[in-house]
Structures are given as C-alpha cells and as structure tokens.
Design a protein around this motif. Structure first.
Motif, mmCIF file in Angstrom:
data_model
loop_
_atom_site.group_PDB
_atom_site.id
_atom_site.type_symbol
_atom_site.label_atom_id
_atom_site.label_comp_id
_atom_site.label_asym_id
_atom_site.label_seq_id
_atom_site.Cartn_x
_atom_site.Cartn_y
_atom_site.Cartn_z
ATOM 1 N N LEU A 43 29.107 80.653 -14.473
ATOM 2 C CA LEU A 43 29.541 80.981 -15.989
ATOM 3 C C LEU A 43 29.780 82.273 -16.289
ATOM 4 C CD1 LEU A 43 27.661 77.939 -17.713
ATOM 5 C CD2 LEU A 43 30.161 78.061 -17.126
ATOM 6 N N GLN A 44 28.430 83.019 -15.903
ATOM 7 C CA GLN A 44 28.368 84.562 -16.123
ATOM 8 C C GLN A 44 27.399 84.978 -14.823
ATOM 9 O OE1 GLN A 44 27.170 86.007 -19.925
ATOM 10 N NE2 GLN A 44 25.780 87.432 -18.965
ATOM 11 N N ALA A 45 28.150 86.084 -14.277
ATOM 12 C CA ALA A 45 27.635 86.804 -13.182
ATOM 13 C C ALA A 45 25.891 87.262 -13.643
ATOM 14 C CB ALA A 45 28.272 87.658 -12.645
ATOM 15 N N LEU A 46 25.064 86.713 -12.804
ATOM 16 C CA LEU A 46 23.652 87.330 -12.916
ATOM 17 C C LEU A 46 23.579 88.529 -12.377
ATOM 18 C CD1 LEU A 46 21.738 83.986 -12.561
ATOM 19 C CD2 LEU A 46 22.192 85.217 -14.414
ATOM 20 N N THR A 47 22.717 89.415 -12.617
ATOM 21 C CA THR A 47 22.667 90.925 -12.044
ATOM 22 C C THR A 47 21.344 91.200 -11.954
ATOM 23 O OG1 THR A 47 22.537 92.104 -14.161
ATOM 24 C CG2 THR A 47 24.646 91.546 -13.385
ATOM 25 N N GLU A 48 21.084 92.299 -11.108
ATOM 26 C CA GLU A 48 19.695 92.682 -10.602
ATOM 27 C C GLU A 48 18.882 93.016 -12.123
ATOM 28 O OE1 GLU A 48 19.156 95.305 -7.288
ATOM 29 O OE2 GLU A 48 21.331 95.060 -6.443
ATOM 30 N N ASP A 49 19.801 93.655 -12.767
ATOM 31 C CA ASP A 49 19.201 93.882 -14.179
ATOM 32 C C ASP A 49 18.460 92.738 -14.805
ATOM 33 O OD1 ASP A 49 19.591 96.671 -13.881
ATOM 34 O OD2 ASP A 49 21.177 96.607 -15.135
ATOM 35 N N ASP A 50 19.197 91.563 -14.803
ATOM 36 C CA ASP A 50 18.893 90.172 -15.314
ATOM 37 C C ASP A 50 17.350 89.868 -14.581
ATOM 38 O OD1 ASP A 50 20.989 90.158 -16.933
ATOM 39 O OD2 ASP A 50 21.895 89.124 -15.365
ATOM 40 N N PHE A 51 17.426 89.971 -13.142
ATOM 41 C CA PHE A 51 16.256 89.709 -12.522
ATOM 42 C C PHE A 51 14.985 90.380 -12.893
ATOM 43 C CE2 PHE A 51 19.365 87.310 -10.199
ATOM 44 C CZ PHE A 51 19.010 86.159 -9.908
ATOM 45 N N THR A 52 15.397 91.771 -12.856
ATOM 46 C CA THR A 52 14.128 92.731 -13.112
ATOM 47 C C THR A 52 13.640 92.511 -14.581
ATOM 48 O OG1 THR A 52 15.176 94.501 -11.781
ATOM 49 C CG2 THR A 52 13.818 95.229 -13.620
ATOM 50 N N ARG A 53 14.741 92.193 -15.553
ATOM 51 C CA ARG A 53 13.860 92.027 -16.924
ATOM 52 C C ARG A 53 13.214 90.883 -16.856
ATOM 53 N NH1 ARG A 53 11.999 94.374 -21.309
ATOM 54 N NH2 ARG A 53 12.624 93.308 -23.335
ATOM 55 N N TRP A 54 13.619 89.595 -16.418
ATOM 56 C CA TRP A 54 12.851 88.477 -16.113
ATOM 57 C C TRP A 54 11.565 88.801 -15.834
ATOM 58 C CZ3 TRP A 54 10.640 85.586 -12.431
ATOM 59 C CH2 TRP A 54 10.452 84.313 -12.554
ATOM 60 N N TYR A 55 11.320 89.488 -14.736
ATOM 61 C CA TYR A 55 10.147 89.797 -14.109
ATOM 62 C C TYR A 55 9.212 90.585 -14.840
ATOM 63 C CZ TYR A 55 6.835 91.239 -10.524
ATOM 64 O OH TYR A 55 5.686 91.540 -9.960
ATOM 65 N N GLN A 56 10.040 91.543 -15.291
ATOM 66 C CA GLN A 56 9.124 92.563 -16.344
ATOM 67 C C GLN A 56 8.667 91.714 -17.577
ATOM 68 O OE1 GLN A 56 12.055 95.421 -17.219
ATOM 69 N NE2 GLN A 56 11.125 96.692 -15.670
ATOM 70 N N LEU A 57 9.328 90.783 -18.200
ATOM 71 C CA LEU A 57 8.905 89.910 -19.536
ATOM 72 C C LEU A 57 7.702 89.082 -18.900
ATOM 73 C CD1 LEU A 57 11.728 89.094 -21.253
ATOM 74 C CD2 LEU A 57 9.906 90.673 -22.249
ATOM 75 N N TRP A 58 7.959 88.383 -17.823
ATOM 76 C CA TRP A 58 6.585 87.562 -17.087
ATOM 77 C C TRP A 58 5.586 88.119 -16.836
ATOM 78 C CZ3 TRP A 58 5.810 82.429 -16.942
ATOM 79 C CH2 TRP A 58 4.735 82.155 -15.785
ATOM 80 N N CYS A 59 5.638 89.200 -16.080
ATOM 81 C CA CYS A 59 4.547 90.092 -16.198
ATOM 82 C C CYS A 59 3.780 90.740 -17.253
ATOM 83 C CB CYS A 59 4.847 91.349 -15.159
ATOM 84 S SG CYS A 59 4.851 90.747 -13.306
#
Length: 144
Positions: A82-98
């Motif tokens: 539906l919407q291409a996920l990017t490295e920035d999306d994964f990085t932000r998810w990981y940063q918020l989790w940590c």
C-alpha cells in the motif's frame, strides 16, 4: 514543555509490565509524524486488537508465553504494498522502541527486547523491502 521520564521500574518481569510497555510504545508510534500515518491511515490499525497481539508477541519472546498467533511478514508485506516502507521507517520504529524501554526499564530482559527488535527490523527490511537495514540510535527518539 519537557516531560520528565517516569522512574525506572526495573527489568521486564511479567505480562503486566510488557503490556504497559507495548501500550506506551504504540501510543508514541500512533502520534509520531513519520510512523503515525503508516499505522493510522495506511494500515488502519485496530489498536485494541494490535496491542493484544503485540503484547502476546513480546510476552512470547521475553517471558516464554505461548499466546502469540500472528503472521508478521504477511502483515508488513500488505502495508508495503500500500505504501513502500523505508529504512527511515524501520529506524524510527527501532529508536522509539529503545527510547520507550529506556524510560521505563533496565536489565537483561529490557536489553533482550532491544536486541530482538533490531533483529525483527533487520529481517523485515530484508524480506519486505530488500534493503539491508542496520540499527542506529543516532538522533535518538524522544518520548513525548
């Protein structure tokens, strides 16, 4: 206005703590400028069901419970279509989790939660986007 982080609760030791962590993390995600639109508009997440599913997932990973039944790759492939996920999306998810973990918990299980999140993001990035993502905490996310 700066919000002070709550006192640390020690390590992640039970389902209640894991559930509270998951709820707090996804509250941050749903309000995040980058991730919020992906979860709220693109994926149209049913937050009640998602929080239960992800609490079950993290309780399986961290506490050895056997209540998780999901298809992590399938769900992310659907969103990526539906919407291409990017490295920035994964990085932000990981940063918020940590960052969410760091404001609430410390200890071996908390560290394992961060390590496992990096493995998940790396695997999903490779399998969904064919990108070789690696974790970074530079520009560490702040919890609001």
């Amino acid at each position: 206005m700066t919000v002070e982080a709550p006192d640390r609760f020690g390590d992640l030791e039970n389902r209640r703590q894991v559930g509270a962590l998951v709820k707090d993390f996804y509250r941050q995600v749903s309000r995040d400028d980058l991730l919020g639109p992906i979860f709220n508009q693109v994926a149209e997440v049913d937050w009640y069901a998602h929080l239960e599913l992800l609490t079950n997932y993290w309780c399986r990973v961290l506490l050895g419970e056997n209540k998780y039944h999901g298809a992590i790759l399938q769900a992310h492939n659907r969103i990526h279509a539906l919407q291409a996920l990017t490295e920035d999306d994964f990085t932000r998810w990981y940063q918020l989790w940590c960052a969410t973990i760091d404001t609430r918990h410390q200890g071996d299980t908390a560290e394992r939660a961060k390590t496992h999140a990096a493995k998940i993001a790396r695997m999903l990035s490779r399998m969904v986007t064919q990108a070789d993502w690696s974790p970074t905490l530079e520009g560490r996310a702040s919890i609001q």
